[in-house]
Design an enzyme around this catalytic site. Structure first.
Site, PDB file in Angstrom:
ATOM      1  N   GLY A  47     -50.718  -3.788 -46.369  1.00  0.00           N
ATOM      2  CA  GLY A  47     -50.238  -3.085 -45.243  1.00  0.00           C
ATOM      3  C   GLY A  47     -51.041  -3.657 -44.055  1.00  0.00           C
ATOM      4  O   GLY A  47     -50.975  -3.097 -42.846  1.00  0.00           O
ATOM      5  N   GLU A 102     -55.462  -6.689 -48.746  1.00  0.00           N
ATOM      6  CA  GLU A 102     -54.626  -6.948 -49.785  1.00  0.00           C
ATOM      7  C   GLU A 102     -53.277  -7.261 -49.222  1.00  0.00           C
ATOM      8  O   GLU A 102     -52.254  -6.331 -49.712  1.00  0.00           O
ATOM      9  CB  GLU A 102     -54.651  -6.096 -50.897  1.00  0.00           C
ATOM     10  CG  GLU A 102     -56.082  -5.955 -51.600  1.00  0.00           C
ATOM     11  CD  GLU A 102     -55.985  -4.932 -52.661  1.00  0.00           C
ATOM     12  OE1 GLU A 102     -55.096  -4.028 -52.912  1.00  0.00           O
ATOM     13  OE2 GLU A 102     -57.076  -4.813 -53.363  1.00  0.00           O
ATOM     14  N   GLY A 104     -49.466  -8.420 -48.807  1.00  0.00           N
ATOM     15  CA  GLY A 104     -48.247  -9.038 -49.684  1.00  0.00           C
ATOM     16  C   GLY A 104     -47.164  -9.301 -48.871  1.00  0.00           C
ATOM     17  O   GLY A 104     -46.798 -10.505 -48.670  1.00  0.00           O
ATOM     18  N   ARG A 150     -32.085  -5.671 -34.387  1.00  0.00           N
ATOM     19  CA  ARG A 150     -30.667  -5.575 -35.077  1.00  0.00           C
ATOM     20  C   ARG A 150     -30.016  -6.687 -34.501  1.00  0.00           C
ATOM     21  O   ARG A 150     -29.911  -7.055 -33.132  1.00  0.00           O
ATOM     22  CB  ARG A 150     -30.052  -4.192 -34.831  1.00  0.00           C
ATOM     23  CG  ARG A 150     -30.733  -2.717 -35.268  1.00  0.00           C
ATOM     24  CD  ARG A 150     -30.764  -2.931 -36.726  1.00  0.00           C
ATOM     25  NE  ARG A 150     -31.176  -1.820 -37.224  1.00  0.00           N
ATOM     26  CZ  ARG A 150     -31.662  -1.565 -38.558  1.00  0.00           C
ATOM     27  NH1 ARG A 150     -31.750  -2.583 -39.435  1.00  0.00           N
ATOM     28  NH2 ARG A 150     -32.139  -0.505 -38.931  1.00  0.00           N
ATOM     29  N   CYS A 204     -23.253   2.600 -61.908  1.00  0.00           N
ATOM     30  CA  CYS A 204     -24.036   2.088 -60.789  1.00  0.00           C
ATOM     31  C   CYS A 204     -23.087   1.702 -59.401  1.00  0.00           C
ATOM     32  O   CYS A 204     -22.301   0.470 -59.895  1.00  0.00           O
ATOM     33  CB  CYS A 204     -24.840   0.674 -61.110  1.00  0.00           C
ATOM     34  SG  CYS A 204     -26.049   1.122 -62.162  1.00  0.00           S
ATOM     35  N   TYR A 246     -41.237  -7.852 -52.351  1.00  0.00           N
ATOM     36  CA  TYR A 246     -40.648  -6.554 -53.024  1.00  0.00           C
ATOM     37  C   TYR A 246     -39.277  -6.542 -53.091  1.00  0.00           C
ATOM     38  O   TYR A 246     -38.552  -5.252 -52.937  1.00  0.00           O
ATOM     39  CB  TYR A 246     -41.276  -5.397 -52.109  1.00  0.00           C
ATOM     40  CG  TYR A 246     -42.646  -5.254 -51.888  1.00  0.00           C
ATOM     41  CD1 TYR A 246     -43.471  -4.858 -52.942  1.00  0.00           C
ATOM     42  CD2 TYR A 246     -43.484  -5.757 -50.675  1.00  0.00           C
ATOM     43  CE1 TYR A 246     -44.954  -4.951 -52.649  1.00  0.00           C
ATOM     44  CE2 TYR A 246     -44.994  -5.522 -50.572  1.00  0.00           C
ATOM     45  CZ  TYR A 246     -45.368  -5.294 -51.865  1.00  0.00           C
ATOM     46  OH  TYR A 246     -46.969  -5.135 -51.509  1.00  0.00           O
TER      47      TYR A 246
END
Length: 404
Positions: free
Chosen positions: A254, A278, A280, A321, A357, A384
């Site tokens: 983060g 760390e 990501g 947006r 699903c 992610y």
């Protein structure tokens, strides 16, 4: 002679009058897209020197594209922001052998949270000495894999892990103690600084082959400076009470480049253990682009335009947006340059199972003339975001695409 009807050969105004392209508005916010993004004279974008339409044709859709140059640039930016610290990339964000190789070249360390991530790192030639075996509440198999690989550090967050390692390790092994700074759920893993962290360090100090080299924590974004202060206070107490000295403090993920720079500047007034972060998302997030193709257009129950696509939708991001009411940011049509106005369009992925699903859905900004066969790209999906329903992961560099 047979004449084609209009619907049999749809064309856009740009295709009829190419000179209008110069008047078309810019379509890409470079805060969201890879820095290597360029558009050809027809307005079709390329990333890493590879046309997105060409990649979709070659590798099929849905597919994810990862820009190697962008990953390396962000890795360099983190190292420059924290020159005397250590950048340990979080493998949970995205890790393949090829990506591990890129990160190793850039001098990063690596935090892995599973045997799969560890295996990918080793297959990519990542030095085991620069690997941290992290992950909350590790299984015996995960600990055994870390020992077998001879990783540089293992992050320990329970007394059970500590006891198991003490009974198995037969050579010097560096460990980090994962600590919790509060009673909040997100910090519930690890040894609380209020008491158990000291006991864990004392137990580890009695083991022949285990050596505590530092502390490891994960905190909410925006609180890393507070965490750094709390860890330093704890280390001062440990030094005064037991003579324990830590070589490093790991503040977890983060952390943006700006946060890393601020932490480095705050460390100037006093000597500190080496600071480890760390990241990501900050390393690979902007390097990723997802490509999906429109299968069909329809009209929703309230008269809104709907576009059905052949792949899963990425999670909504946090960039500005692109249209009022949009759920996903910077979604763009990339196979042609339309002059039609953007309208809120409901995007629907194909259901993965008709009974279990339901289709994923989101509102995005698409040109009013979007049609079946159009190619849609989503930026910022490097971290992610991998999904089993997405096909190839394609690395691009200097005009050369490769499955990674």
């Amino acid at each position: 002679m047979r004449f084609l009807r209009a619907y049999e050969c749809p064309v856009t105004l740009l295709e009829l009058c190419p000179s209008l392209r110069a008047a078309a508005r810019p379509r890409f916010d470079h805060r969201a897209w890879p820095a290597t993004l360029r558009c050809d004279e027809d307005g079709r974008p390329a990333v890493g020197g590879c046309g997105l339409t060409d990649l979709a044709d070659q590798f099929g859709t849905a597919c994810d594209v990862i820009d190697e140059a962008e990953v390396r640039a962000h890795a360099k930016a983190y190292r420059a922001a924290l020159p005397h610290g250590e950048i340990a990339y979080s493998g949970r964000a995205l890790l393949t052998p090829a990506i591990a190789g890129w990160l190793a070249d850039e001098g990063l360390s690596l935090d892995v949270g599973s045997p799969d991530e560890l295996g990918a790192a080793l297959r990519g030639g990542f030095p085991a000495s620069r690997i941290i075996a992290g992950g909350a509440v590790k299984t015996r198999e995960e600990l055994a894999a870390a020992l077998a690989a001879r990783v540089g550090r293992i992050s320990v967050d329970t007394f059970d892990e500590l006891a198991w390692l003490a009974s198995r390790v037969d050579r010097p092994q560096q460990i980090l103690l994962r600590v919790g700074l509060s009673d909040e759920l997100e910090q519930a893993f690890g040894f609380p600084l209020s008491g158990l962290a000291e006991e864990a360090w004392l137990r580890a100090s009695r083991q022949k082959h285990l050596r505590v080299v530092g502390l490891h924590c994960h905190v909410s974004s925006g609180t890393h400076d507070q965490a750094q202060g709390a860890l330093l206070e704890f280390l001062d107490r440990m030094r005064a009470a037991h003579g324990f000295v830590a070589e490093q403090i790991n503040l977890g993920g983060g952390v943006s480049v700006e946060t890393a720079r601020a932490l480095a500047e705050a460390a100037v007034p006093r000597p500190l253990p080496r600071l480890v972060v760390e990241p990501g998302q900050g390393v690979v997030g902007q390097a990723g682009v997802r490509l999906v193709r429109v299968i069909a257009k329809s009209v929703g129950a309230h008269g809104e335009p709907c576009a059905h696509v052949d792949g899963p939708l990425p999670t909504a991001g946090a960039l500005p947006r692109s249209c009022p009411g949009a759920d996903l940011d910077e979604c763009r049509l990339v196979n042609r340059h339309s002059l039609a106005a953007d309208v809120p369009t409901r995007l629907l992925s194909r259901p993965r199972s008709e009974h279990h699903c339901p289709a994923e859905t989101a509102v995005v900004a698409l040109p009013a003339d979007a049609r079946a066969g159009d190619l849609i790209a989503f930026p910022g999906v490097g971290a992610y975001a991998r999904d089993r329903a997405v096909g190839a992961l394609v690395g691009v560099r200097a005009g050369t695409p490769t499955r990674v």
